[in-house]
Every structure is written in structure tokens, then in C-alpha cells.
Design a protein around this motif. Structure first.
Motif, short mmCIF file in Angstrom:
data_model
loop_
_atom_site.label_atom_id
_atom_site.label_comp_id
_atom_site.label_asym_id
_atom_site.label_seq_id
_atom_site.Cartn_x
_atom_site.Cartn_y
_atom_site.Cartn_z
N THR A 1 22.29 10.98 1.54
CA THR A 1 21.99 12.42 1.92
C THR A 1 21.35 12.37 3.33
O THR A 1 20.90 13.20 3.94
CB THR A 1 20.71 12.82 1.00
N HIS A 2 21.28 11.04 3.92
CA HIS A 2 20.86 11.08 5.46
C HIS A 2 19.39 11.25 5.42
O HIS A 2 18.84 11.61 6.43
CB HIS A 2 21.77 11.52 6.46
N MET A 3 18.66 11.25 4.53
CA MET A 3 17.10 11.24 4.38
C MET A 3 16.27 9.88 4.59
O MET A 3 16.78 8.94 3.88
CB MET A 3 16.68 12.21 3.23
N LEU A 4 14.98 10.38 5.45
CA LEU A 4 14.30 9.03 5.61
C LEU A 4 13.07 9.44 4.80
O LEU A 4 12.54 10.59 5.23
CB LEU A 4 14.11 8.86 7.07
N TYR A 5 12.39 8.37 4.16
CA TYR A 5 11.45 8.74 3.35
C TYR A 5 10.14 7.51 4.07
O TYR A 5 10.46 6.51 4.20
CB TYR A 5 11.19 8.47 2.05
N LEU A 6 8.91 8.29 4.39
CA LEU A 6 7.96 7.22 4.79
C LEU A 6 6.76 7.49 4.13
O LEU A 6 6.09 8.25 3.92
CB LEU A 6 7.62 7.80 6.48
N ALA A 7 6.42 5.98 3.54
CA ALA A 7 5.17 5.98 2.50
C ALA A 7 4.00 5.21 2.90
O ALA A 7 4.48 4.08 3.50
CB ALA A 7 5.64 5.78 0.95
N GLY A 8 2.80 5.51 3.26
CA GLY A 8 1.89 4.67 3.76
C GLY A 8 1.13 3.82 2.84
O GLY A 8 0.94 4.37 1.68
N LYS A 9 0.91 2.61 2.76
CA LYS A 9 0.24 1.83 1.96
C LYS A 9 -1.37 2.19 2.02
O LYS A 9 -2.00 2.23 3.32
CB LYS A 9 0.36 0.35 2.25
N GLY A 10 -1.78 2.31 0.83
CA GLY A 10 -3.19 2.98 0.74
C GLY A 10 -3.44 4.37 0.86
O GLY A 10 -4.49 4.67 0.93
#
Length: 475
Positions: free
Chosen positions: A277-286
Motif C-alpha cells: 500500500t506504500h504506507m509508513l507507520y510510526l509507533a513511539g516506544k512509551g
């Protein structure tokens, strides 16, 4: 002139995150409290694996996906490591084979029985020794069966051929601890980030560094190849200590194409890329947020879509492979979120809202399946092939016919590139020296306390003896 927001037509601009209900979560799990920057979680279409808190060694749980709800405290574990488990990864081609690495310097391959564990598993089908320090990362090759990469605190990356159970190549170009590894689509290139603040693109079979970036303004932590776009994305920290992402051309790392600040929080940013899908996911630790973007080949390259928000902080995230998704619900990505405070693993589905219940071909293109494109010998000889693609239209549930056969071998010296890896111990890092110094100081203090107690006891005995001699009964 009035400002107007730019409108982008995108089929993914309304994607939303949907957390599973409590009965579809995994509850009562003693998630590890280790501060190592990893996910401590791995998932495939059959099993969920989570590193757990344990005393006297390292262990992890393996739970069948349908066994949701509360997990009993005495649930069987995989507990053969002598040190804390730092990373786990499922074999992409054999669903019941998982690799783990640990502080005990070993990498181990485990074969999970059909239906999950019935009792504690202590014997691995294969134990791999070649590193002289704790092993922090393991990664399977994306197109070749039985090729495994491991990165250790001895600053080396070893390439293991599991058909023979030995390391066949060594990448020795890093000056400090390796933080992250990522492959391009066909596995011909390896990108690494390192504690020496450098981003490298390496040809893994020769160990040759093709591109290197010294990231002084953008201290890199994580890197991910953006599919076949010949782009890299890194997450890190700016010189003002704000969280930042940067986009790079893999053939020229002299300057990033774009840099974008995200926020001022301190937790590590984990990037996840969906090449379909050419999608980027950004998840922050904490923190509990997952931002998602759409990647394009033209400027501005990165377009913000939306954000999934949750009050519960995440320690790490497992990602379901494409063939394990629910295509009837238009699910395009699924996370398994580790919530340490609650001992909970919460599935989060990313869904494209569609009214039609028919198969949506535009959001489910052909995707890599469970059949390897190469054998270890073919890949090591220099052959590259793209992954073998499959369609999810009929609900891809094809079980792999490949069976893992562990080689029989004796434990001996491990020689790669003319160097015995078990004998060639690198110099200790500053942190290790500090830990040794503090341990020695504690030991010195303990011995001083013991001597002081003995000295006090001697004085007491001397005083008692003197009083005894001066007593009237003895005169």
C-alpha cells in the motif's frame, strides 16, 4: 491571498485503527521489563510469541492465535536460554520455526509443536555459537530459506546457513553496537544503523559497504527499506533532541532527501513499511500513538494521513504478515501491541472503510507468499530473485511444505574469514567497563563490611577474655 490546504486524492486517506475487544486480547502475560530497544514480540498467521519476565535465564511464550483471553500463570514457556532473550523472529517460510537470541551469546532455533506447547520447552533443535558477546538482533533473509542474520555487541553481523548450522559469512565493518538491520525486497542489500551514528548500506555476501552516511544532525536509531523504491527511511533524534524521520536515496547517502520533525517526546520511534500500500507507520516506544503516512516517488515524498491514539503506552509491536490478515474486513495491516502495565497484548487492525463486501483488488495487490525463491547455496553463490508473489483473493491459507531439518554437528571452533569467532574477543565497550567497575566496587564494599564485622567480633572476644581474666573467681 488566503491559505488553502492541499487536497490529495488517496484511497488510504480514511484508514482508521480499530483496537480489538478485551475478549480478543491476550491477558495476564508477564511481559519482560528489559530496557533493550526491541519489540519482544513476533507474530505469524498461527502463533504469537512474547518475551516474558523470568528469573534465572530467558524465556518466551508461544500462544496459538485463536487462544485469546486470559493466559494462565503456569502456561508452558520456551525457556532454554541461560540469559535474557533480546529478540525473537518467526521463519517467514516455515510457520512453526522461530529464532531467538540472548545475552548468553547464543542464537537458537526452536520448532513449535502443532497446536502449541503442552509443556516447557528447554531443548532447541539448533544452537548457534559464534558471537563473543550478547546477541541483540536476529533477522531472516526475505527470499532465501534457512539463511539467518544475527548482530551482536561484538560489533559483528554473522550470516548463518541453517542447512549446515554454521556461520558462512561475517560482516565486520561496524565500529560500535548495531542498532537495526533491514533488507531490500530481494535481500541483495542490507541497511544497518549503528551506535557510531552511521547509516550503512552493505552488500551482505561480500561484507562491502556500498554507501555510508555520518549522521551528525540526525542521530539514527532505526532504518527500513521502502520496498523497491530505492529509498531508505530512518528514525532518530535531531540536534535539539526532538524525534525526527529522514528519507534517503539508497545510492547516495551524502544528504537526506527530506528531514521531518515529529514531536519532542523521548521514546524511540519504530518504523513499519507496507510495500503493498506504500504506507509508513510510526509507533513511539512509551506512548500510545501510531501515525501513518503515504510514500510517493515524487515530492514531497511523504504525506501525512492520520493517527491512531490510545492512552495505554506500548513497549513494542508485533506485525502480522499479509497472508494472515482479514481481507473480508478490508484489513491492510495489523499490530499486536504490548502493554506492560496491564500484562496485555492488544491487536490493532488498520482498516480501509469500504461498503462493498467483495474482494478489493486495488488494496490487495500480489504479495510475497510462503514459498522461498532461493536455496541457501543459490543465494550464497550470488543469485538474487524477487519474492514469489501470491494473491489473497481466495484467502491465502496455503501451508508451507518445507520441513526444517537440523544438521547434526559437533561443537567446535567457529572460523569465518580466517578468524576464530569464539577466540577473537573485541575490546570491551565503555558501558561494559563501567558495569565491571561498579561490580568490583560493590564487591570491595562487601568485603570491607565483612572485615569490619570480623574486626568488631575480635574486639568483643578480646574484651570478654580480658574481663574473664580479671574476674575475682580467677584470682
Amino acid at each position: 491571498m488566503s491559505w488553502r490546504p492541499q487536497y490529495r486524492s488517496s484511497k488510504f486517506r480514511n484508514v482508521y485503527g480499530k483496537a480489538a475487544s478485551r475478549e480478543h486480547c491476550f491477558d495476564g502475560i508477564p511481559i519482560t521489563k528489559n530496557v533493550h530497544d526491541n519489540h519482544f514480540c513476533a507474530v505469524n498467521a498461527r502463533f504469537l510469541a512474547i518475551v516474558t519476565e523470568s528469573a534465572g535465564g530467558g524465556s518466551f511464550l508461544v500462544i496459538p492465535l485463536e487462544q485469546t483471553g486470559r493466559i494462565e500463570p503456569n502456561y508452558p514457556k520456551v525457556c532454554g536460554h541461560q540469559g535474557n532473550v533480546l529478540d525473537i523472529k518467526w521463519n517467514p517460510f516455515i510457520e512453526n520455526i522461530i529464532a531467538s537470541c540472548s545475552e548468553d551469546t547464543s542464537v537458537r532455533i526452536w520448532e513449535i509443536p502443532e497446536g502449541g506447547l503442552k509443556r516447557n520447552m528447554t531443548e532447541a533443535v539448533l544452537e548457534l555459537y559464534g558471537h563473543s558477546r550478547r546477541v541483540g538482533l536476529v533477522e531472516w533473509h526475505p527470499t532465501t530459506n534457512n539463511i539467518l542474520f544475527s548482530a551482536s555487541y561484538d560489533y559483528k553481523v554473522l550470516i548463518w546457513n541453517l542447512d549446515i548450522g554454521e556461520p558462512v559469512k561475517m560482516i565486520d565493518c561496524h565500529g560500535d553496537v548495531i542498532l537495526c538491520m533491514s533488507f531490500n525486497t530481494d535481500g541483495s542489500l542490507l541497511a544497518t544503523t549503528c551506535k557510531d551514528k552511521k547509516l550503512r548500506v552493505v552488500e551482505p555476501r561480500s561484507g562491502r559497504v556500498l554507501q555510508e552516511a555520518s549522521c551528525k544532525n540526525h542521530r539514527v536509531n532505526r532504518v527500513v527499506f521502502l520496498g523497491s523504491t530505492k529509498r531508505l527511511l530512518t528514525t532518530g533524534v535531531s540536534r535539539w533532541n526532538t524525534r525526527q524521520i529522514a528519507l534517503w536515496d539508497q545510492e547516495d547517502l551524502s544528504m537526506p532527501l527530506i528531514e521531518e520533525e515529529i514531536d519532542g517526546l523521548s521514546g524511540l520511534l519504530f518504523p513499519f513499511y507496507d510495500a503493498d500500500t506504500h504506507m509508513l507507520y510510526l509507533a513511539g516506544k512509551g506512548d500510545g500513538n501510531i501515525r501513518y503516512y503515504e510514500i510517493s516517488s515524487e515530492k514531497p515524498y511523504l504525506s501525512y494521513l492520520m493517527e491512531f491514539r490510545s492512552p495505554a503506552p506500548q513497549k513494542g509491536l508485533g506485525v502480522m504478515p499479509k497472508h494472515g490478515l482479514d481481507v473480508s474486513a478490508c484489513e491492510i495491516f495489523r499490530f499486536y501491541k504490548l502493554i506492560t502495565l496491564k500484562g496485555l497484548i492488544e491487536p490493532i487492525s488498520m482498516i480501509v472503510p469500504r461498503r462493498s463486501e467483495t474482494y478489493q483488488e486495488d488494496i490487495y495487490p500480489m504479495t510475497p507468499g510462503m514459498e522461498p525463491a532461493l536455496t541457501p547455496d543459490e543465494w550464497l553463490s550470488g543469485i538474487n530473485r524477487d519474492p514469489i508473489l501470491v494473491s489473497l483473493k481466495e484467502g491465502y491459507k496455503r501451508n508451507s511444505k518445507i520441513v526444517f531439518k537440523a544438521p547434526v554437528r559437533e561443537k567446535k571452533s567457529v572460523v569465518v574469514n580466517g578468524i576464530d569467532l569464539l577466540e577473537n574477543v573485541p575490546p570491551r565497550t565503555e558501558n561494559e567497563l563501567l558495569r565491571m567497575f561498579f561490580r568490583q566496587q560493590d564487591e570491595i564494599r562487601r568485603l570491607k563490611d565483612e572485615l569490619s564485622q570480623k574486626d568488631i567480633r575480635i574486639r568483643q572476644l578480646q574484651l570478654e577474655l580480658k574481663n574473664f581474666r580479671n574476674s575475682p573467681k580467677n584470682n
